[in-house]
Write an enzyme that holds these catalytic residues in place. Structure first.
Site, PDB file in Angstrom:
ATOM      1  N   HIS A 152       0.815  -1.214  -0.083  1.00 32.79           N
ATOM      2  CA  HIS A 152       0.056   0.030  -0.097  1.00 32.79           C
ATOM      3  C   HIS A 152       0.913   1.084  -0.055  1.00 32.79           C
ATOM      4  O   HIS A 152       1.895   1.352   0.535  1.00 32.79           O
ATOM      5  CB  HIS A 152      -0.931   0.085   1.381  1.00 32.79           C
ATOM      6  CG  HIS A 152      -1.419   1.348   1.603  1.00 32.79           C
ATOM      7  ND1 HIS A 152      -0.978   2.157   2.701  1.00 32.79           N
ATOM      8  CD2 HIS A 152      -2.388   2.052   1.118  1.00 32.79           C
ATOM      9  CE1 HIS A 152      -1.457   3.362   2.786  1.00 32.79           C
ATOM     10  NE2 HIS A 152      -2.345   3.302   1.728  1.00 32.79           N
ATOM     11  N   VAL A 185       0.194   9.376  -1.165  1.00 34.17           N
ATOM     12  CA  VAL A 185       0.767  10.523  -0.798  1.00 34.17           C
ATOM     13  C   VAL A 185      -0.468  11.502  -1.015  1.00 34.17           C
ATOM     14  O   VAL A 185      -1.319  11.384  -1.909  1.00 34.17           O
ATOM     15  CB  VAL A 185       1.959  10.943  -1.706  1.00 34.17           C
ATOM     16  CG1 VAL A 185       3.040  10.196  -1.172  1.00 34.17           C
ATOM     17  CG2 VAL A 185       1.741  10.641  -2.977  1.00 34.17           C
ATOM     18  N   GLY A 203     -18.932  11.716   0.684  1.00 34.96           N
ATOM     19  CA  GLY A 203     -19.386  11.318  -0.455  1.00 34.96           C
ATOM     20  C   GLY A 203     -18.742  10.848  -1.791  1.00 34.96           C
ATOM     21  O   GLY A 203     -19.072  11.254  -2.806  1.00 34.96           O
TER      22      GLY A 203
END
Length: 311
Positions: free
Chosen positions: A112, A115, A264
């Site tokens: 993983h 930045v 959202g």
């Protein structure tokens, strides 16, 4: 008070992030024998958008997702303002590249990297900005050689910015990627940092560029070293079981996941980090003395990898 930031500064970060996404996708595709990334460009109703790239069903990678996003909003969400309550309610811009790679072969670790830049704005006040990110490694079958090599690249990325940077961000990574409900590390760590604005903007940007650019140097040699290792159903079963821990962390603790859902964001892009296949078992523990048990005793605990192995 942070160093002043201009629109040109912000646009420069966005341009570099897009280039970073391109470079990482190109490097990961070079590890494959035919599979390629599919790109979905998307827009967010409240403001901004991104491009999500996913490689699925490859010979090397079961699924790899590399996401670029630049989103804007009227109110900084709780996930971003919890550590900075004085900024709650400000408009915000957030941009970054985030990626998770889930390999086919259980002997290749999951990786993983992330930045990012946040800018919080308010009428009549100077913008407040900060960077964050890092990279970490999650093996299923541990190899000291891989853990040391991974941390050596992490240290090299930090070294030009001060002797204290790698130890500080290595420790932060160990603390952050800890599953509290399991009292267990997610993997062998790496680097994690947030709220970075203690240096001038240009130096902070140079640091995240060093971290982002070093990810491929850290990960690809491990992939190439392990991807042809023979494995069977036992190893695959353990890989799927351990992937459950990855899911637990990302859905319960991961700040990026929480931030995306609170703002959202595009759900498919936010949850691209989840592995396509996973398995849980009730109250399972590995047999003592097995390679599976050694992952717990020797790898998924905080260790000074470079100090212990002369890295």
């Amino acid at each position: 008070m942070t160093d002043p930031v201009s629109e040109d500064d912000i646009n420069g970060v966005e341009a570099w992030l897009r280039q970073l996404q391109d470079a990482i996708c190109t490097a990961l595709e070079a590890c494959e024998s035919g599979a390629r990334f599919r790109e979905d460009a998307w827009q967010r109703a409240e403001g901004g958008g991104g491009r999500t790239r996913v490689l699925a069903g490859g010979a090397t990678f079961e699924q790899a997702g590399v996401n670029f996003s630049h989103v804007t909003g009227a109110n900084l969400p709780p996930a971003a303002s919890a550590r900075r309550p004085e900024l709650a309610g400000r408009r915000f811009r957030a941009m970054g590249v985030s990626l998770v790679v889930h390999p086919q072969n259980p002997y290749v670790p999951t990786s993983h990297a992330n930045v990012r830049l946040f800018v919080a704005e308010k009428e009549g006040a100077a913008p407040v900005w900060w960077f964050g990110g890092g990279f970490d490694l999650t093996p299923y079958y541990g190899f000291e050689e891989d853990a040391v090599a991974w941390h050596r690249v992490a240290r090299d990325a930090c070294q030009p910015f001060g002797d204290d940077v790698y130890p500080r961000y290595k420790q932060w990574c160990d603390e952050y990627f800890h599953l509290k409900h399991r009292d267990e590390q997610r993997g062998v760590g790496g680097l994690f940092f947030d709220d970075l604005n203690e240096w001038p903007f240009a130096r902070c940007l140079a640091f995240i560029q060093a971290v982002g650019s070093k990810y491929i140097e850290a990960y690809v040699p491990i992939v190439e070293r392990r991807k042809a290792t023979p494995f069977g159903e036992r190893e695959r079963d353990f890989q799927l079981y351990r992937r459950g821990r990855y899911v637990e962390f990302n859905l319960v603790y991961d700040r990026g996941t929480i931030f995306g859902l609170q703002t959202g964001g595009r759900t498919e892009s936010i949850l691209m980090s989840l592995p396509p296949n996973v398995r849980w078992r009730y109250a399972w523990t590995p047999e003592p003395g097995t390679p599976e048990a050694r992952l717990y005793t020797d790898f998924i605990r905080p260790r000074d990898w470079l100090g212990e192995f002369g890295g």
